[in-house]
Structure formats: C-alpha cells, structure tokens
Motif scaffolding. Structure first.
Motif, short mmCIF file in Angstrom:
data_model
loop_
_atom_site.label_atom_id
_atom_site.label_comp_id
_atom_site.label_asym_id
_atom_site.label_seq_id
_atom_site.Cartn_x
_atom_site.Cartn_y
_atom_site.Cartn_z
N SER A 169 0.85 -1.19 0.00
CA SER A 169 0.00 0.00 0.00
C SER A 169 0.89 1.24 0.00
N LYS A 170 0.33 2.37 -0.38
CA LYS A 170 1.11 3.61 -0.49
C LYS A 170 1.80 3.96 0.83
N ASP A 171 1.10 3.84 1.95
CA ASP A 171 1.70 4.18 3.25
C ASP A 171 2.91 3.32 3.55
N LEU A 172 2.78 2.00 3.35
CA LEU A 172 3.91 1.11 3.60
C LEU A 172 5.04 1.37 2.62
N ARG A 173 4.69 1.55 1.36
CA ARG A 173 5.69 1.81 0.31
C ARG A 173 6.49 3.06 0.65
N ASP A 174 5.80 4.12 1.07
CA ASP A 174 6.49 5.37 1.41
C ASP A 174 7.45 5.19 2.59
N SER A 175 7.06 4.37 3.56
CA SER A 175 7.90 4.19 4.74
C SER A 175 9.12 3.32 4.46
N LEU A 176 9.11 2.56 3.36
CA LEU A 176 10.21 1.65 3.04
C LEU A 176 10.96 2.04 1.77
N GLN A 177 10.66 3.19 1.23
CA GLN A 177 11.20 3.62 -0.06
C GLN A 177 12.72 3.67 -0.10
N TYR A 178 13.37 3.94 1.01
CA TYR A 178 14.81 4.15 1.00
C TYR A 178 15.61 2.95 1.49
N VAL A 179 14.99 1.80 1.55
CA VAL A 179 15.71 0.57 1.89
C VAL A 179 16.66 0.27 0.73
N ASP A 180 17.89 -0.16 1.05
CA ASP A 180 18.95 -0.28 0.05
C ASP A 180 18.79 -1.40 -0.98
N ASN A 181 18.28 -2.56 -0.57
CA ASN A 181 18.20 -3.65 -1.54
C ASN A 181 17.03 -4.58 -1.20
N ALA A 182 16.77 -5.51 -2.11
CA ALA A 182 15.61 -6.40 -1.97
C ALA A 182 15.70 -7.25 -0.71
N ARG A 183 16.87 -7.76 -0.40
CA ARG A 183 17.05 -8.60 0.80
C ARG A 183 16.74 -7.79 2.06
N GLU A 184 17.29 -6.59 2.13
CA GLU A 184 17.05 -5.72 3.29
C GLU A 184 15.56 -5.39 3.42
N LEU A 185 14.91 -5.12 2.30
CA LEU A 185 13.47 -4.82 2.29
C LEU A 185 12.68 -6.02 2.81
N TRP A 186 13.03 -7.21 2.34
CA TRP A 186 12.33 -8.43 2.76
C TRP A 186 12.49 -8.66 4.26
N ILE A 187 13.71 -8.48 4.75
CA ILE A 187 13.98 -8.66 6.19
C ILE A 187 13.20 -7.64 7.00
N GLU A 188 13.16 -6.41 6.53
CA GLU A 188 12.41 -5.34 7.22
C GLU A 188 10.93 -5.72 7.32
N LEU A 189 10.36 -6.21 6.23
CA LEU A 189 8.95 -6.61 6.24
C LEU A 189 8.72 -7.80 7.17
N GLU A 190 9.64 -8.76 7.17
CA GLU A 190 9.51 -9.90 8.08
C GLU A 190 9.58 -9.44 9.53
N ASP A 191 10.52 -8.55 9.82
CA ASP A 191 10.65 -8.05 11.20
C ASP A 191 9.38 -7.35 11.66
N MET A 192 8.74 -6.63 10.76
CA MET A 192 7.54 -5.88 11.14
C MET A 192 6.29 -6.76 11.22
N TYR A 193 6.16 -7.77 10.34
CA TYR A 193 4.88 -8.47 10.21
C TYR A 193 4.91 -9.98 10.44
N ASP A 194 6.07 -10.59 10.47
CA ASP A 194 6.12 -12.05 10.57
C ASP A 194 6.28 -12.51 12.02
N GLN A 195 5.54 -11.91 12.88
CA GLN A 195 5.56 -12.29 14.29
C GLN A 195 4.42 -13.28 14.54
N THR A 196 4.72 -14.37 15.22
CA THR A 196 3.63 -15.26 15.60
C THR A 196 2.85 -14.55 16.69
N ASN A 197 1.69 -14.13 16.34
CA ASN A 197 0.88 -13.31 17.21
C ASN A 197 -0.14 -14.19 17.94
#
Length: 196
Positions: A103-131
């Motif tokens: 979504s635009k909000d998430l995209r804007d907050s992650l726009q300056y991540v350096d590479n695909a691996r770093e972006l993927w890890i960032e998304l996992e850290d934020m959302y891949d929590q067993t809740n």
C-alpha cells in the motif's frame, strides 16, 4: 540437463551484429516484458494478511527465478565485478516489484531501503511475528463458524481459508519430526469432524 538459451544480435555500429548468448535460467535474466512498474500480486499489502501476501510474493518471485535476491542466495558482488551491473539491475527490479505490492503508506515508509534482501527482512521483522492474539482470534472464528445460510461450497471455502491461515501462524504445525504425519492425519480427521 539442457540449458535454455537465446541468441540476440547486438548492433555494433557499421559492423555486422554480434551474437550474444543469453542464459534464460540465470538469476540475472530479465524477460523483455518485465519492468519496474509490474506487481507480483493483485491485491496490495496494507499490513494485514501478511502470510498470504508473503506466500504470493514468494510464488511470483519463484516463477521469475528471483527468490535468491530476498533469501540471500544471490549475494551482492563487488562493485568491480563484471556481474555487479546485472545484480544491481535485477535487485532494483525485485525491490520495485515488492514495493509495488505494498500500500502507499507502507511503500512510502520503506522507499529508501537499500536492496531487496534488506526490504524483505524489514517486512519480516515488522509483520512475521507469531501473534498469539491472532492465533486465538482465528481459533475462535473456526470454533464459532457454522454453515448458516452458506451452501456447502461456501462454508468449506471459508473454513479452509481459516485453517490455512491458522497453519501459517501456528509454529507447532511446522514441525519436521518423525511423528508429523500422525499429527497431520489427526488434524485432518479433527477438521473433517468439525466440518461435518
């Protein structure tokens, strides 16, 4: 095993074209129809339904032979390597595809991540929590679900979606021990009884 390759003529000024062989199985191969504006999934990720979104992204990247850019198997070569520009182009493409799937909000907050691996890890850290609260909510929805006005197909589709979502969150269901097949069989029997 036969490798897929394609030859293209590259113009060299007034000289005859030079034939270049492209390895279609290479992680650096990008099909001419691919572009940075493409999306991998039809629905943008807005922070909910992470596991379903993640699965769809992994499937899309697998089809394009690009999962290595997010799982670390395709390492960034040194800047003086002949492969660096190919890696950089593919990495930017994968990064764009993932960003375009947010979504635009998430995209804007992650726009300056350096590479695909770093972006993927960032998304996992934020959302891949067993809740545990989400586990509880899903289990409760499953327990409270009844056929009601739904036909059997609609009811089965709804409960199967909940079961699959629960499986992706439940770390106990991802066991690789020898008793897994017995546990899996018992779970399938429990689900059949619940459905009936």
């Amino acid at each position: 095993m036969e490798q897929s390759s394609h030859q293209e003529g590259i113009s060299n000024g007034n000289q005859p074209p030079v034939l270049v062989s492209l390895d279609l199985t290479s992680v650096f191969y990008v099909h001419p129809s691919e572009n940075a504006g493409s999306t991998l999934v039809p629905v943008l990720f807005d922070g909910s339904g992470y596991h379903s979104w993640r699965r769809a992204i992994l499937r899309g990247l697998s089809i394009k032979n690009k999962t290595g850019f997010i799982n670390g198997k395709v390492q960034r070569p040194s800047t003086d390597s002949v492969e660096f520009s190919q890696w950089e182009r593919c990495n930017d493409m994968v990064t764009s595809w993932i960003l375009n799937s947010l979504s635009k909000d998430l995209r804007d907050s992650l726009q300056y991540v350096d590479n695909a691996r770093e972006l993927w890890i960032e998304l996992e850290d934020m959302y891949d929590q067993t809740n545990r609260a989400k586990l509880y909510q899903l289990q409760r929805e499953i327990n409270d679900l009844s056929q009601g006005n739904l036909d059997i197909t609609g009811y089965y589709t709804r409960i199967k979606k909940l079961w699959e979502e629960l499986n992706t969150l439940d770390t106990n269901s991802q066991c690789t021990c020898t008793g897994k097949s017995k546990i899996h069989r018992a779970e399938l029997d429990r689900r059949l009884i619940q459905l009936l």
